[in-house]
Design a protein around this motif. Sequence first.
Motif, PDB file in Angstrom:
ATOM      1  N   THR A 116      34.989  63.303  51.972  1.00  0.00           N
ATOM      2  CA  THR A 116      36.094  63.369  52.608  1.00  0.00           C
ATOM      3  C   THR A 116      37.308  62.900  51.904  1.00  0.00           C
ATOM      4  O   THR A 116      38.450  63.445  51.579  1.00  0.00           O
ATOM      5  N   ILE A 117      37.095  61.337  51.420  1.00  0.00           N
ATOM      6  CA  ILE A 117      38.091  60.940  50.642  1.00  0.00           C
ATOM      7  C   ILE A 117      38.466  61.500  49.119  1.00  0.00           C
ATOM      8  O   ILE A 117      39.528  62.018  48.740  1.00  0.00           O
ATOM      9  N   PHE A 135      46.358  55.198  48.410  1.00  0.00           N
ATOM     10  CA  PHE A 135      46.192  56.440  49.041  1.00  0.00           C
ATOM     11  C   PHE A 135      44.644  56.214  49.578  1.00  0.00           C
ATOM     12  O   PHE A 135      44.330  56.451  50.612  1.00  0.00           O
ATOM     13  N   ILE A 136      43.711  55.569  48.639  1.00  0.00           N
ATOM     14  CA  ILE A 136      42.423  55.584  49.156  1.00  0.00           C
ATOM     15  C   ILE A 136      42.318  54.669  50.508  1.00  0.00           C
ATOM     16  O   ILE A 136      41.612  54.758  51.392  1.00  0.00           O
ATOM     17  N   SER A 175      45.057  67.428  47.801  1.00  0.00           N
ATOM     18  CA  SER A 175      46.320  66.952  48.200  1.00  0.00           C
ATOM     19  C   SER A 175      47.090  66.337  46.734  1.00  0.00           C
ATOM     20  O   SER A 175      48.072  66.112  46.807  1.00  0.00           O
ATOM     21  N   ASN A 176      46.130  66.379  45.589  1.00  0.00           N
ATOM     22  CA  ASN A 176      46.869  65.664  44.392  1.00  0.00           C
ATOM     23  C   ASN A 176      47.354  64.183  44.902  1.00  0.00           C
ATOM     24  O   ASN A 176      48.729  63.731  44.599  1.00  0.00           O
ATOM     25  N   TRP A 177      46.356  63.413  45.524  1.00  0.00           N
ATOM     26  CA  TRP A 177      46.774  61.832  45.691  1.00  0.00           C
ATOM     27  C   TRP A 177      47.929  61.896  46.771  1.00  0.00           C
ATOM     28  O   TRP A 177      48.611  61.265  46.762  1.00  0.00           O
TER      29      TRP A 177
END
Length: 228
Positions: free
Chosen positions: A28-29, A6-7, A36-38
């Motif tokens: 932001t990340i 995800f990152i 968004s819960n990942w």
Amino acid sequence: MAQQEFIAKIAPAAVADMKKTRVPASLTIAQAILESNWGKSGLTVNANNLFGIKGTGTAGSVNMPTTEYVGSTPIQTSAKFRKYNSWAESIADHSALILNGTRDKPTRYHGVLGADYKTACQKIKEGGYATDPAYPQKLINLIETYALHQYDVDKSDNSVDKEAATALKLEDWEREAGLKAIDSLACKGLLNDPDKWKKRLTDDPAGVMSELPWLMFTMLDRVTEPAK
């Protein structure tokens, strides 16, 4: 989706926007992770909205349940959230919101711009982005746990990176010059065991280069020393 995946997926867009807007990529990340819960929240899945931004987006809007805080008390409610065609649009809109603020207060989030990550996390809360009193610390914990602050370094124009690149070029030059010096001394019979010197040159080019001039002059003195 795995956390590191995800990152890795959103980091390039976060860094690109940071270069244009000075919104720290780490912020932001971290906000994308938290909001968004990942990437697993219903809002993200249904509307590509990573940040819980309300209103109408590039693809319209969706009504979703949400939790707001009155003081420290959580309240369940429903609100209209922005919908996007992609995550990239969501990230760009997030940066635009921080840069431009709101109609009533365009500078609402300007304390974030160019700030270190801890300050940015506090200023985004103070600007009114979230009502959760623990919001800044949650972001800071994510940034430190996943080393997201590394993305705040602009790799295209960073003095530390430039210094590293210069040091690398200098080291390459030292190795090349050292090899030439060793071969030259060996051809003149002024250097014993050149292979040993070349091995040392690989491990410590600067150290060998500092010794070779001294060695060269010493050997030359011996060769040119008059016979007695």
